[in-house]
Design a protein around this motif. Sequence first.
Motif, PDB file in Angstrom:
ATOM      1  N   ALA A   1       0.890  -1.187  -0.033  1.00 47.51           N
ATOM      2  CA  ALA A   1      -0.043  -0.102  -0.096  1.00 47.51           C
ATOM      3  C   ALA A   1       0.909   1.104  -0.025  1.00 47.51           C
ATOM      4  O   ALA A   1       0.557   2.237  -0.783  1.00 47.51           O
ATOM      5  CB  ALA A   1      -1.049   0.060   1.178  1.00 47.51           C
TER       6      ALA A   1
ATOM      7  N   ASP B   1       2.407   1.637  -3.456  1.00 44.06           N
ATOM      8  CA  ASP B   1       1.237   1.925  -4.151  1.00 44.06           C
ATOM      9  C   ASP B   1       1.406   3.695  -4.387  1.00 44.06           C
ATOM     10  O   ASP B   1       1.134   4.378  -5.158  1.00 44.06           O
ATOM     11  CB  ASP B   1      -0.009   1.413  -4.007  1.00 44.06           C
ATOM     12  CG  ASP B   1      -0.110  -0.039  -4.510  1.00 44.06           C
ATOM     13  OD1 ASP B   1       0.830  -0.457  -5.396  1.00 44.06           O
ATOM     14  OD2 ASP B   1      -0.990  -0.765  -4.227  1.00 44.06           O
ATOM     15  N   GLN B   2       1.235   4.029  -2.805  1.00 46.54           N
ATOM     16  CA  GLN B   2       1.052   5.482  -2.551  1.00 46.54           C
ATOM     17  C   GLN B   2       2.245   6.342  -3.167  1.00 46.54           C
ATOM     18  O   GLN B   2       2.240   7.470  -3.560  1.00 46.54           O
ATOM     19  CB  GLN B   2       0.826   6.072  -1.278  1.00 46.54           C
ATOM     20  CG  GLN B   2      -0.526   5.409  -0.764  1.00 46.54           C
ATOM     21  CD  GLN B   2      -1.683   5.978  -1.433  1.00 46.54           C
ATOM     22  OE1 GLN B   2      -1.709   7.096  -1.514  1.00 46.54           O
ATOM     23  NE2 GLN B   2      -2.615   5.085  -1.482  1.00 46.54           N
TER      24      GLN B   2
ATOM     25  N   ARG C   1      -6.561   2.293   0.701  1.00 46.21           N
ATOM     26  CA  ARG C   1      -5.846   1.530  -0.260  1.00 46.21           C
ATOM     27  C   ARG C   1      -6.073   1.595  -1.747  1.00 46.21           C
ATOM     28  O   ARG C   1      -7.183   1.541  -2.113  1.00 46.21           O
ATOM     29  CB  ARG C   1      -5.849   0.170   0.115  1.00 46.21           C
ATOM     30  CG  ARG C   1      -5.190  -0.190   1.390  1.00 46.21           C
ATOM     31  CD  ARG C   1      -5.271  -1.666   1.814  1.00 46.21           C
ATOM     32  NE  ARG C   1      -5.313  -2.807   0.741  1.00 46.21           N
ATOM     33  CZ  ARG C   1      -6.279  -3.628   0.876  1.00 46.21           C
ATOM     34  NH1 ARG C   1      -6.959  -3.854   2.018  1.00 46.21           N
ATOM     35  NH2 ARG C   1      -6.371  -4.642  -0.168  1.00 46.21           N
TER      36      ARG C   1
ATOM     37  N   ASP D   1      -5.261  -0.464  -4.109  1.00 46.39           N
ATOM     38  CA  ASP D   1      -5.943  -1.927  -4.921  1.00 46.39           C
ATOM     39  C   ASP D   1      -7.387  -2.096  -4.301  1.00 46.39           C
ATOM     40  O   ASP D   1      -8.237  -2.449  -5.243  1.00 46.39           O
ATOM     41  CB  ASP D   1      -5.054  -3.170  -4.205  1.00 46.39           C
ATOM     42  CG  ASP D   1      -4.995  -3.162  -2.722  1.00 46.39           C
ATOM     43  OD1 ASP D   1      -5.264  -2.261  -2.076  1.00 46.39           O
ATOM     44  OD2 ASP D   1      -4.863  -4.349  -2.360  1.00 46.39           O
TER      45      ASP D   1
END
Length: 188
Positions: free
Chosen positions: A13, A16-17, A77, A79
């Motif tokens: 996570a 991803d950020q 999140r 995803d």
Amino acid sequence: MQTTVQGTTTDPADADQQIIASVLAGDRDAFSVLIQRYSDPLYRHALGMTGSPDVAEDILQQSFIKAYHHLAEVRGRFDAWLFRIVANGCKDWLKNIRRTHVSYEEDDQPSNYATPDEDLDRSELRRDLDQALAHLAPSLREAFVMKHVEGRSYEEMADLLGTTVGALKMRVHRAREALQALLEEKYA
């Protein structure tokens, strides 16, 4: 799942950020990392929901385009946020398919069965199952596909769908009952 990179632990996570921040800062190519990371599981979900490889691919493409254009709106999140976009695309397609009564064609995958009769039985069973799935409410179909096609845990499903484990167990149970009733009509 966490990965270790040069002695540090990186949460997906958080990764991803960081990628999202890079994209928003102007690095358009960084978005391809997110596409590579999530394409396969999201495609499998869309395929399970629609039953059509072409439709699944279209929904996935549209979802990534939508995600790219709304990337600044991600809260929480990535995803789970992206999964909701794909799931909603599948539900929209299911609503439209019911409204227009258009059916999708079976995929053209080669058969692994030894005889034409076995292949015919498999095709008929698949067609019947697809028709039965098409009669389910989208929320029941989604829960059934996530649990029995994608093999997700109830906890993972609850996390992605933003609901409780108990609610999902009930949806899967109702989906199984409905499928059983629909298929018993033909195979009883």
